[in-house]
Enzyme design. Structure first.
Site, PDB file in Angstrom:
ATOM      1  N   ASP A 191       0.854  -1.177   0.000  1.00 15.14           N
ATOM      2  CA  ASP A 191       0.000   0.000   0.000  1.00 15.14           C
ATOM      3  C   ASP A 191       0.896   1.235   0.000  1.00 15.14           C
ATOM      4  OD1 ASP A 191      -2.961   0.915   0.517  1.00 15.14           O
ATOM      5  OD2 ASP A 191      -1.713   2.147   1.832  1.00 15.14           O
ATOM      6  N   GLU A 233      -4.585   2.499  -4.118  1.00 14.47           N
ATOM      7  CA  GLU A 233      -3.122   2.479  -4.056  1.00 14.47           C
ATOM      8  C   GLU A 233      -2.600   1.163  -3.504  1.00 14.47           C
ATOM      9  OE1 GLU A 233      -4.649   4.306  -0.231  1.00 14.47           O
ATOM     10  OE2 GLU A 233      -5.132   4.552  -2.329  1.00 14.47           O
TER      11      GLU A 233
END
Length: 167
Positions: free
Chosen positions: A19, A62
């Site tokens: 992430d 993301e």
């Protein structure tokens, strides 16, 4: 398919969940076009640091995942460490140039540094399928997000805990 192959061949299989740290703040500061380019650059950097047999992709937002056939936990930790370092040292000048053209604003190049948090998990006696493997890596990754960023954590099946890997 890789889980089945891993079981059939008695070979290890590991997963990484990645992430991009504080990406919303990054997007808010530089805009979505720059953010999209940064995500593309992260993907290129990570993919180029993996083997051809590894499976890498963006899950959404993301978040990215990597499946590492034949990689035991120790190997997966080494790969995660390499990816974390590669992203932290990535050249994001293309994104900076896009920002400069769009805004005519001067920026500090240090503003374009990004980091990632990574959760690591491997198939073992408690984890026998891809969904559980990904879930374990995801839980370890979120543990990093809440306990600090730019780190790697390994799933630990003892009482649903994770252990932190030092940078």
């Amino acid at each position: 398919r890789e889980c089945n192959r891993s079981a059939r061949m008695a070979e290890p299989l590991s997963a990484l969940m990645l992430d991009v740290d504080e990406f919303k703040k990054f997007n808010d500061r530089f805009g979505h076009k720059v953010g999209d380019l940064v995500l593309q650059l992260v993907a290129v950097e990570c993919k180029s640091s993996l083997r051809d047999v590894d499976i890498f992709g963006r899950l959404g937002g993301e978040e990215f995942a990597a499946i590492l056939p034949g990689a035991n936990l120790e190997r997966a930790i080494l790969v995660a460490t390499r990816l974390r370092t590669v992203v932290e040292n990535a050249d994001l000048s293309q994104a900076g140039e896009l920002f400069d053209m769009a805004t005519n604003e001067r920026r500090d190049n240090n503003e374009l540094k990004i980091t990632i948090s990574i959760g690591v998990a491997s198939l073992d006696g408690t984890c026998k399928g891809i969904e559980i493997l990904i879930d374990h890596a995801d839980r370890a990754m979120y543990s990093v997000k809440y306990g600090g960023r730019n780190q790697i954590k390994v799933w630990n099946d003892k009482a649903d805990e994770t252990k932190r890997m030092d940078n």
